[in-house]
Design an enzyme around this catalytic site. Sequence first.
Site, PDB file in Angstrom:
ATOM      1  N   GLU A   1       0.957  -1.157   0.001  1.00 27.28           N
ATOM      2  CA  GLU A   1       0.308   0.020   0.023  1.00 27.28           C
ATOM      3  C   GLU A   1       0.806   1.195   0.003  1.00 27.28           C
ATOM      4  O   GLU A   1       0.328   2.336   0.114  1.00 27.28           O
ATOM      5  CB  GLU A   1      -1.150  -0.064   1.224  1.00 27.28           C
TER       6      GLU A   1
ATOM      7  N   ASP B   1      -4.615  -9.344   7.589  1.00 24.63           N
ATOM      8  CA  ASP B   1      -3.641  -8.679   8.554  1.00 24.63           C
ATOM      9  C   ASP B   1      -3.356  -9.525   9.714  1.00 24.63           C
ATOM     10  O   ASP B   1      -2.308  -9.279  10.265  1.00 24.63           O
ATOM     11  CB  ASP B   1      -4.086  -7.111   8.746  1.00 24.63           C
TER      12      ASP B   1
HETATM   13  O1  RIB Z   1      -6.767  -5.475   4.875  1.00 29.90           O
HETATM   14  C1  RIB Z   1      -7.821  -4.571   5.306  1.00 29.90           C
HETATM   15  C2  RIB Z   1      -7.278  -3.224   5.348  1.00 29.90           C
HETATM   16  O2  RIB Z   1      -7.372  -2.961   3.999  1.00 29.90           O
HETATM   17  C3  RIB Z   1      -8.268  -2.181   5.596  1.00 29.90           C
HETATM   18  O3  RIB Z   1      -8.065  -1.598   7.020  1.00 29.90           O
HETATM   19  C4  RIB Z   1      -8.121  -0.976   4.653  1.00 29.90           C
HETATM   20  O4  RIB Z   1      -7.748   0.316   5.495  1.00 29.90           O
HETATM   21  C5  RIB Z   1      -7.043  -1.419   3.495  1.00 29.90           C
HETATM   22  O5  RIB Z   1      -5.996  -0.905   3.742  1.00 29.90           O
END
Ligand code: RIB
Length: 401
Positions: free
Chosen positions: A237, A349
């Site tokens: 990201e 995550d």
């Molecule tokens: O993986 C989930 C996350 O993806 C979210 O919190 C959103 O912000 C994106 O980054």
Amino acid sequence: MYLEQRRNHILEYLDRHETLSVAWLAGTFAVSKETIRSDLAALAGLGLIQRCHGGAIVLRRNLQARLISETGGNFEVLLQRLESQRLNGQRGKRKTQGRVCILGSFNVDIVAKVARFPRGGESLLALGSTLGPGGKGANQAMAASRTGARVHFVSKVGKDQFSQFAFDHLSASDIHSFKLYQSESEPTGNAIIYVSQQDGENMIAIYSGANQTLTDAEVAEMTHELSGADVLLLQLENNFSATLNAMKLANTLGVRVIMNPAPFSDDVLKCLQYVDVITPNETEASLLSGVEVTDLESAREAAQAIVRQGAKRVIITMSSRGALILDNGQFQHIPAFPALSVDTTGAGDAFNGAFAAALASGQAIAQAATYAAAFASLAVEREGASNMPDHPQVVARLAQR
Ligand code: RIB
């Protein structure tokens, strides 16, 4: 207490704690926040500390800090100098609690709970809506810290109202230390998320904003924390140049690298040589390998194709199908832990943060992936991408198997 004495005490506290808030210092010395701010400004003026959002962090006067200034911001020169330092055996590491460094995004998540996903062109009434902290990097840092790992998190936000929101969120968390940069030009990243009440599944559109503006110098400033870490965890990201530089730095320092290739980008193909473990989900594994992952068999094919592209170790996360590891030519399947799925946002995550923490603490790859699968199964039972379980809950879930 005299001004000089107070400033010396502030420096001593900062040596021990690394980061402190203005409010805490004001309370400790029974002076106003304004007084503390002027102390910090004076200490920063002397080059003894760096300041960040309402707090202060020590400017470490160590070999790495000197190196960074001596190399004049030239990243390649910094890497060469660190490499020769490593070869000379100057890198010392303790080994008690796993230390995880995470470079990644912070986003503001705007979540709409919906009975089902809307169709194109359709307006649909949401059942509820929240605005909360998110971003894959920040969520992974939350996850790793909740397992008990010592986490250092580096991220970048805008100069808008959400930067304080990010600072407050990270300050209130179990994350050991963090560095939050601010972009002059881009706003704090955000994500628009639908969570379907049918099965907790999600859809996400991300605007990365400030997350895409990390500079070489900001990555170089991670050197000190990274040199003491067991593992560096990254996602996609941020601007890829920063991610790539962080990987090169970790390689030079002998720190293992975990790459979570989300959201997917072809860029990941350019960095496989620097990665120790890559952790795509089914969608990312399909895009990376060209093999559509629909079951365990196709996941095996995809993992082999990813290794052929240059990856050393692969873990494909497959929600209810568990995780598939390919390590040194050997497959291992980690079955999923049964869960009552409420919100799958941040499940990846949760897995990545917990996996990095377990690996950093010395666990073998399969053991760490099992821990991470249990952690993620608990995370999907909670609402909110950054809302993570803790270590005792994982221990209890592992015991149920
Ligand atoms: O993986 C989930 C996350 O993806 C979210 O919190 C959103 O912000 C994106 O980054």
